[in-house]
Design a protein around this motif. Structure first.
Motif, PDB file in Angstrom:
ATOM      1  N   LYS A   3      35.715  37.195 -19.939  1.00  0.00           N
ATOM      2  CA  LYS A   3      35.849  37.779 -21.272  1.00  0.00           C
ATOM      3  C   LYS A   3      36.297  36.724 -22.271  1.00  0.00           C
ATOM      4  CE  LYS A   3      38.464  41.214 -23.861  1.00  0.00           C
ATOM      5  NZ  LYS A   3      39.547  42.218 -23.809  1.00  0.00           N
ATOM      6  N   GLU A   4      35.688  36.719 -23.461  1.00  0.00           N
ATOM      7  CA  GLU A   4      36.046  35.755 -24.484  1.00  0.00           C
ATOM      8  C   GLU A   4      37.403  36.112 -25.080  1.00  0.00           C
ATOM      9  OE1 GLU A   4      33.022  35.401 -27.386  1.00  0.00           O
ATOM     10  OE2 GLU A   4      31.486  34.726 -25.972  1.00  0.00           O
ATOM     11  N   GLU A   5      38.334  35.146 -25.045  1.00  0.00           N
ATOM     12  CA  GLU A   5      39.654  35.327 -25.636  1.00  0.00           C
ATOM     13  C   GLU A   5      39.965  34.108 -26.485  1.00  0.00           C
ATOM     14  OE1 GLU A   5      42.319  35.773 -22.406  1.00  0.00           O
ATOM     15  OE2 GLU A   5      41.585  37.741 -21.806  1.00  0.00           O
ATOM     16  N   ARG A   6      40.644  34.342 -27.590  1.00  0.00           N
ATOM     17  CA  ARG A   6      41.005  33.221 -28.452  1.00  0.00           C
ATOM     18  C   ARG A   6      42.337  32.639 -27.995  1.00  0.00           C
ATOM     19  NH1 ARG A   6      39.162  31.307 -33.043  1.00  0.00           N
ATOM     20  NH2 ARG A   6      37.730  33.069 -33.264  1.00  0.00           N
ATOM     21  N   ASN A   7      42.405  31.300 -27.887  1.00  0.00           N
ATOM     22  CA  ASN A   7      43.658  30.642 -27.566  1.00  0.00           C
ATOM     23  C   ASN A   7      44.600  30.783 -28.755  1.00  0.00           C
ATOM     24  OD1 ASN A   7      42.664  29.638 -25.070  1.00  0.00           O
ATOM     25  ND2 ASN A   7      41.619  27.992 -26.165  1.00  0.00           N
ATOM     26  N   ILE A   8      45.742  31.381 -28.525  1.00  0.00           N
ATOM     27  CA  ILE A   8      46.657  31.671 -29.630  1.00  0.00           C
ATOM     28  C   ILE A   8      47.515  30.464 -29.988  1.00  0.00           C
ATOM     29  CG2 ILE A   8      48.516  33.191 -30.417  1.00  0.00           C
ATOM     30  CD1 ILE A   8      45.816  34.548 -30.041  1.00  0.00           C
ATOM     31  N   TYR A   9      47.943  29.697 -28.992  1.00  0.00           N
ATOM     32  CA  TYR A   9      48.970  28.686 -29.244  1.00  0.00           C
ATOM     33  C   TYR A   9      48.497  27.283 -28.910  1.00  0.00           C
ATOM     34  CZ  TYR A   9      53.352  26.115 -28.904  1.00  0.00           C
ATOM     35  OH  TYR A   9      54.337  25.198 -29.051  1.00  0.00           O
ATOM     36  N   ILE A  10      48.646  26.391 -29.849  1.00  0.00           N
ATOM     37  CA  ILE A  10      48.449  24.962 -29.610  1.00  0.00           C
ATOM     38  C   ILE A  10      49.713  24.257 -30.058  1.00  0.00           C
ATOM     39  CG2 ILE A  10      47.143  22.904 -30.264  1.00  0.00           C
ATOM     40  CD1 ILE A  10      44.700  24.578 -30.589  1.00  0.00           C
ATOM     41  N   GLY A  11      50.272  23.417 -29.210  1.00  0.00           N
ATOM     42  CA  GLY A  11      51.528  22.744 -29.513  1.00  0.00           C
ATOM     43  C   GLY A  11      51.361  21.647 -30.543  1.00  0.00           C
ATOM     44  N   SER A 250      40.008  23.341 -28.448  1.00  0.00           N
ATOM     45  CA  SER A 250      40.743  23.957 -29.551  1.00  0.00           C
ATOM     46  C   SER A 250      41.081  25.421 -29.245  1.00  0.00           C
ATOM     47  CB  SER A 250      39.929  23.826 -30.838  1.00  0.00           C
ATOM     48  OG  SER A 250      40.718  24.148 -31.954  1.00  0.00           O
ATOM     49  N   ALA A 251      41.068  26.262 -30.285  1.00  0.00           N
ATOM     50  CA  ALA A 251      41.522  27.648 -30.119  1.00  0.00           C
ATOM     51  C   ALA A 251      40.410  28.661 -30.344  1.00  0.00           C
ATOM     52  CB  ALA A 251      42.673  27.922 -31.093  1.00  0.00           C
ATOM     53  N   GLY A 252      39.153  28.238 -30.186  1.00  0.00           N
ATOM     54  CA  GLY A 252      38.045  29.158 -30.355  1.00  0.00           C
ATOM     55  C   GLY A 252      37.884  30.084 -29.163  1.00  0.00           C
ATOM     56  N   THR A 253      37.083  31.119 -29.352  1.00  0.00           N
ATOM     57  CA  THR A 253      36.899  32.099 -28.270  1.00  0.00           C
ATOM     58  C   THR A 253      36.157  31.501 -27.085  1.00  0.00           C
ATOM     59  OG1 THR A 253      34.872  32.887 -29.343  1.00  0.00           O
ATOM     60  CG2 THR A 253      36.924  34.045 -29.865  1.00  0.00           C
ATOM     61  N   LYS A 254      35.397  30.419 -27.300  1.00  0.00           N
ATOM     62  CA  LYS A 254      34.669  29.780 -26.203  1.00  0.00           C
ATOM     63  C   LYS A 254      35.215  28.400 -25.865  1.00  0.00           C
ATOM     64  CE  LYS A 254      30.329  32.290 -26.510  1.00  0.00           C
ATOM     65  NZ  LYS A 254      28.856  32.189 -26.461  1.00  0.00           N
ATOM     66  N   ASP A 255      36.456  28.136 -26.315  1.00  0.00           N
ATOM     67  CA  ASP A 255      37.114  26.881 -25.942  1.00  0.00           C
ATOM     68  C   ASP A 255      37.870  27.116 -24.635  1.00  0.00           C
ATOM     69  OD1 ASP A 255      36.210  25.427 -28.129  1.00  0.00           O
ATOM     70  OD2 ASP A 255      37.843  26.107 -29.409  1.00  0.00           O
ATOM     71  N   TYR A 256      37.122  26.961 -23.515  1.00  0.00           N
ATOM     72  CA  TYR A 256      37.637  27.355 -22.203  1.00  0.00           C
ATOM     73  C   TYR A 256      38.408  26.250 -21.475  1.00  0.00           C
ATOM     74  CZ  TYR A 256      34.288  31.244 -22.563  1.00  0.00           C
ATOM     75  OH  TYR A 256      33.584  32.360 -22.959  1.00  0.00           O
ATOM     76  N   THR A 257      38.329  25.016 -21.961  1.00  0.00           N
ATOM     77  CA  THR A 257      38.836  23.882 -21.184  1.00  0.00           C
ATOM     78  C   THR A 257      40.275  24.067 -20.754  1.00  0.00           C
ATOM     79  OG1 THR A 257      37.326  22.423 -22.389  1.00  0.00           O
ATOM     80  CG2 THR A 257      39.097  21.380 -21.152  1.00  0.00           C
ATOM     81  N   VAL A 258      41.162  24.448 -21.678  1.00  0.00           N
ATOM     82  CA  VAL A 258      42.577  24.551 -21.342  1.00  0.00           C
ATOM     83  C   VAL A 258      42.816  25.632 -20.279  1.00  0.00           C
ATOM     84  CG1 VAL A 258      43.187  26.183 -23.199  1.00  0.00           C
ATOM     85  CG2 VAL A 258      44.901  24.594 -22.291  1.00  0.00           C
ATOM     86  N   LYS A 259      42.097  26.759 -20.366  1.00  0.00           N
ATOM     87  CA  LYS A 259      42.276  27.840 -19.390  1.00  0.00           C
ATOM     88  C   LYS A 259      41.821  27.401 -17.992  1.00  0.00           C
ATOM     89  CE  LYS A 259      41.765  31.795 -22.562  1.00  0.00           C
ATOM     90  NZ  LYS A 259      41.504  31.082 -23.816  1.00  0.00           N
ATOM     91  N   ILE A 260      40.722  26.654 -17.937  1.00  0.00           N
ATOM     92  CA  ILE A 260      40.205  26.194 -16.646  1.00  0.00           C
ATOM     93  C   ILE A 260      41.166  25.187 -16.009  1.00  0.00           C
ATOM     94  CG2 ILE A 260      38.345  24.908 -15.519  1.00  0.00           C
ATOM     95  CD1 ILE A 260      36.434  26.126 -17.613  1.00  0.00           C
ATOM     96  N   ILE A 261      41.674  24.264 -16.821  1.00  0.00           N
ATOM     97  CA  ILE A 261      42.630  23.283 -16.274  1.00  0.00           C
ATOM     98  C   ILE A 261      43.885  23.989 -15.779  1.00  0.00           C
ATOM     99  CG2 ILE A 261      44.069  21.271 -16.822  1.00  0.00           C
ATOM    100  CD1 ILE A 261      41.935  20.398 -18.804  1.00  0.00           C
ATOM    101  N   GLU A 262      44.358  24.985 -16.520  1.00  0.00           N
ATOM    102  CA  GLU A 262      45.531  25.761 -16.091  1.00  0.00           C
ATOM    103  C   GLU A 262      45.256  26.459 -14.759  1.00  0.00           C
ATOM    104  OE1 GLU A 262      46.152  28.313 -19.437  1.00  0.00           O
ATOM    105  OE2 GLU A 262      47.745  27.056 -20.277  1.00  0.00           O
ATOM    106  N   GLU A 263      44.021  26.935 -14.581  1.00  0.00           N
ATOM    107  CA  GLU A 263      43.685  27.680 -13.360  1.00  0.00           C
ATOM    108  C   GLU A 263      43.590  26.765 -12.142  1.00  0.00           C
ATOM    109  OE1 GLU A 263      39.960  30.273 -11.500  1.00  0.00           O
ATOM    110  OE2 GLU A 263      40.157  30.100 -13.688  1.00  0.00           O
ATOM    111  N   ILE A 264      42.991  25.566 -12.325  1.00  0.00           N
ATOM    112  CA  ILE A 264      42.759  24.701 -11.162  1.00  0.00           C
ATOM    113  C   ILE A 264      43.757  23.547 -11.056  1.00  0.00           C
ATOM    114  CG2 ILE A 264      40.306  25.251 -11.160  1.00  0.00           C
ATOM    115  CD1 ILE A 264      39.747  22.575 -12.474  1.00  0.00           C
TER     116      ILE A 264
END
Length: 631
Positions: A3-11, A250-264
């Motif tokens: 599901k597409e989710e927007r990244n809310i927080y960038i430090g 970045s924080a777009g709905t299809k900016d998946y990189t950060v979520k994937i790195i967090e997962e693996i």
């Protein structure tokens, strides 16, 4: 599909703190490989290298001449020459030949007088070991030739060969994977359509990785699909020492990189106080660095330079290089944020023994600002803006000697400036004619291109020079007459004829910046026709170049804009003529004696320049290069 989710927080982590925190977490197992010495150029030594043989490994003649026993030459002089006999007192020898036992000196052949019948005369005694290279004069066996962590140069190759080295241990080059991401990016220019972008960042990365000592491993562009990207990242981790993921940070709905790195794996930092480059991701997966780099070209380059370059250098055994930083005076106000360290592309030039930095226009996506830049101005975090005349630190992108030989032009824009910069070293800042006059008053340029209409007399430029430089010895170098008019779409479907059409409700105008000669010309005609600027849709939208105006018309974001014919022709647009104007160059009379300015005038007067400018269309060059003294 996830599901597409927007990244809310960038430090907003401080750049130096982020780098320190990240590099401390990365365990680098330094690897080496042994390579033939002839393949070692540019590699970094893993350990100190010691000579296996001496050089020379025998006593050798250093000159062509005769080999003698020095004792047999004692007392020889102009007044008391000595006669020596071949094979009894001497033998002939060439440079590099071994010195035979019992002989201990060489007399150069030009100091020997041939007498015939195997006899020679000498006029000066030889001392022991004269013109003889003893064993180990260059290299002694077992001495260190080069230390560890040393980047091997061509001269080092020669020394290593002379020292008997055939193979050498060097740091193994890290393999750096590059995954371009984005549904919109493509490799094939033949597939370029609206909504698609040619992928170029990874090609820049490839070149930089090779330059810094790594081995690039580029993958085909990946679409923004979560599971597909995840699979690609895992593959990249297994096949490389370092992995770069371009875009999607970045924080777009299809900016998946950060979520994937967090997962693996683990995200150490997401978001740094760097502009451009804020949405950088510093991650670790299976003990290996994974860096998410923003997609805009300027951001991508600067983030690579800030984080990836020192990481590659670390892998190949080198320390991060000390940057070449100089102090420069800013010629144009720079707006910056208190939240970030800002990196601003600038042109540089020396004027009156002062280094001048002129900011280049363009955001994080403007690749050409990096191509044209001489340096990167560094605006510290917690500093809100840099004013004209302030001093800034600038990281050099080009050698300072080249910058010192560059003619600095600040003022109005025209396409002929590109022609001139191809014929002479020229840095050009486009701030409009009035901006150029003010830069000249501050002593920040050698020449200022201007085209300022005196609305009372109809004269161009001279009255403005007298007004702003009273009592100063100034000069105008005549440039070109150029055709100004309305740049319109092909076919002029909106039937634009004159300035009164700009107030129509169906017309969207695009303007030049305040202080530009074209803006002054526009306002003159608006006043003449009793047209209010508030009645013109788009009057407040400003561009800094004629090509930018033409591009706005070409892409449909504007119906028309006032500009030069050559810009319309360059983009295959139509043009409604208003009239010719004088585009000239302001200079101090003192600088007329400068060699760079002399060369500039010579170029304006040349046939080559005239031919190239005429081919652009919309120019007349009757007086190009003529100098008019003022005051």
């Amino acid at each position: 599909m996830k599901k597409e989710e927007r990244n809310i927080y960038i430090g907003n982590t401080d750049v130096d703190e982020a780098k320190k925190m990240y590099f401390e977490r990365i365990f680098t197992e330094y690897k080496f490989e042994e390579v033939p010495i002839l393949k070692a150029l540019g590699r970094v030594t893993y350990e100190a290298v010691y000579a296996k043989t001496s050089s020379p490994h025998y006593n050798a003649a250093a000159m062509d001449g005769i080999l003698v026993k020095s004792v047999d030459t004692e007392g020889a002089s102009d007044a008391n020459p000595k006669i020596l006999e071949f094979n009894k007192d001497f033998i002939y020898i060439n440079t590099g030949n071994p010195v035979i036992e019992h002989y201990d000196a060489v007399i150069m052949i030009e100091d020997v007088i041939e007498l015939g019948n195997g006899k020679v005369k000498i006029l000066k005694a030889a001392h022991p070991w004269q013109h003889i290279r003893p064993i180990g004069e260059d290299i002694v066996a077992t001495e260190m030739v080069i230390p560890s962590k040393h980047k091997i140069r061509p001269i080092d190759i020669g020394a290593l060969i002379s020292g008997g080295i055939q193979t050498i241990k060097v740091y193994k080059k890290p393999r750096v994977g590059i995954i371009p991401t984005g549904t919109e990016i493509i490799d094939d220019i033949n597939s370029l359509t609206i909504g698609k972008i040619l992928e170029s960042n990874s090609r820049v990365f490839e070149g930089l990785i090779e330059e810094y000592g790594g081995v690039p491993n580029r993958y085909s562009p990946m679409e923004d699909e979560y599971e597909l990207l995840k699979s690609s990242l895992l593959k990249g981790i297994n096949e490389n020492d370092i992995l770069l993921v371009n875009a999607g940070s970045s924080a777009g709905t299809k900016d998946y990189t950060v979520k994937i790195i967090e997962e693996i794996g683990e995200v150490v930092v997401h978001g740094v106080a760097l502009k451009p480059g804020k949405p950088t991701i510093l991650g670790i997966v299976q003990g290996k660095p994974v860096i998410g780099i923003p997609g805009y070209p300027v951001s991508a380059y600067l983030v690579f330079d800030t984080f990836v370059k020192p990481l590659i250098l670390k892998y190949v055994g080198l320390k991060e290089e000390r940057e070449s930083i100089v102090k420069a005076t800013v010629s144009k106000r720079i707006v910056s944020s208190l939240k970030n360290r800002e990196l601003v592309r600038v042109n540089l030039g020396y004027v009156n023994n002062k280094l001048i930095a002129t900011p280049l226009p363009g955001g994080a996506g403007v690749t050409m600002s990096l191509v044209k830049a001489d340096g990167i101005a560094i605006i510290p975090q917690n500093l809100e803006g840099i004013e004209v005349g302030d001093i800034v630190d600038v990281k050099l992108l080009k050698p300072l000697n080249n910058i010192k030989e560059t003619l600095v032009s600040i003022g109005s824009h025209d396409l002929i400036m590109d022609v001139i910069s191809d014929m002479i070293k020229l840095t050009s800042g486009h701030v409009g004619s009035m901006g150029g006059i003010l830069a000249m008053k501050r002593g920040e340029c050698h020449i200022s291109p201007i085209h300022l209409l005196d609305t009372e007399t109809g004269e161009y430029n001279i009255s403005y020079v007298r007004k702003y430089f009273p009592g100063n010895k100034m000069a105008i170098i005549k440039g070109v007459k150029r055709l100004q008019g309305f740049i319109v779409e092909k076919g002029n479907k909106n039937d634009i004829k004159d300035f009164t059409d700009l107030a129509r409700k169906d017309i969207v105008f695009v303007n030049r910046q305040r202080g530009a000669g074209t803006r002054i010309l526009l306002d003159y005609y608006l006043n003449k026709n009793n047209i209010k600027s508030s009645d013109i849709k788009g009057y407040d939208r400003e561009m800094t170049t004629h090509m930018a105006v033409a591009t706005a018309v070409k892409t449909g974001s504007a119906t028309t804009g006032l500009g030069i014919y050559s810009a319309a022709k360059a983009l295959d647009l139509d043009f409604v003529s208003v009239g010719y104007e004088n585009y000239d160059f302001l200079v101090t009379q003192e600088y007329l004696g400068d060699e760079m300015v002399k060369e500039f005038i010579k170029i304006l007067s040349s046939d080559e320049f005239k031919e190239r400018v005429v081919s652009l269309g919309g120019y007349e060059l009757e007086e190009a290069g003529k100098v008019i003294l003022i005051n």
